[in-house]
Motif scaffolding. Structure first.
Motif, PDB file in Angstrom:
ATOM      1  N   VAL A   8       0.845  -1.202   0.000  1.00  0.00           N
ATOM      2  CA  VAL A   8       0.000   0.000   0.000  1.00  0.00           C
ATOM      3  C   VAL A   8       0.874   1.244   0.000  1.00  0.00           C
ATOM      4  CG1 VAL A   8      -1.763   1.287   1.274  1.00  0.00           C
ATOM      5  CG2 VAL A   8      -1.906  -1.213   1.128  1.00  0.00           C
ATOM      6  N   ARG A  65     -10.024   2.889  -2.547  1.00  0.00           N
ATOM      7  CA  ARG A  65      -9.321   1.896  -3.375  1.00  0.00           C
ATOM      8  C   ARG A  65     -10.172   1.540  -4.593  1.00  0.00           C
ATOM      9  NH1 ARG A  65      -8.020  -4.272  -1.834  1.00  0.00           N
ATOM     10  NH2 ARG A  65     -10.103  -4.170  -0.983  1.00  0.00           N
ATOM     11  N   ALA A 113      -2.866  -6.286   1.156  1.00  0.00           N
ATOM     12  CA  ALA A 113      -3.513  -4.981   1.116  1.00  0.00           C
ATOM     13  C   ALA A 113      -5.016  -5.109   1.332  1.00  0.00           C
ATOM     14  CB  ALA A 113      -3.216  -4.286  -0.204  1.00  0.00           C
TER      15      ALA A 113
END
Length: 120
Positions: A8, A65, A113
């Motif tokens: 990340v 995201r 992640a």
């Protein structure tokens, strides 16, 4: 405070780099006369708004995201649809940034992640 997984952290750094390259590309297109002043201002505003995403990603925002993925996919679809009208600088930069965008998406959606984003 929680620590970011390495993937990340790398994705966020890459997003900042792609935003900086894109902003410099917009400036180069403006200075070389390939784009108008209005297009340049619009581009800078868009990049400023997009700079919220790395911040939100660093704060463990799972929606950020997904929004990033949709925005990247949508921007490349629009880019492909308007290929004939794209100035040379934007064309070259967009093509060169494809591997970076793939890397970012890959790192944001790796299992480590994903687990981090989903564990609040």
């Amino acid at each position: 405070m929680y620590s970011l997984p390495q993937g990340v952290r790398q994705a966020i750094l890459a997003i900042w780099i792609t935003l900086a390259i894109s902003a410099l590309s917009a400036l180069a297109a403006k200075l070389s006369g390939l784009s108008s002043g209005n297009y340049f201002v619009f581009s800078i505003i868009v990049y400023a708004l997009l700079s919220i995403l790395p911040y939100k990603l660093s704060r463990r925002s799972n929606p950020a995201r997904h929004i990033y993925l949709v925005l990247i996919a949508g921007s490349y679809l629009l880019f492909a649809a308007s290929l004939a009208e794209v100035n040379k600088i934007d064309l070259v930069v967009s093509i060169l940034l494809i591997p970076a965008e793939v890397f970012i998406i890959y790192r944001l959606y790796q299992s480590e992640a994903s687990a981090w984003f989903l564990s609040k």
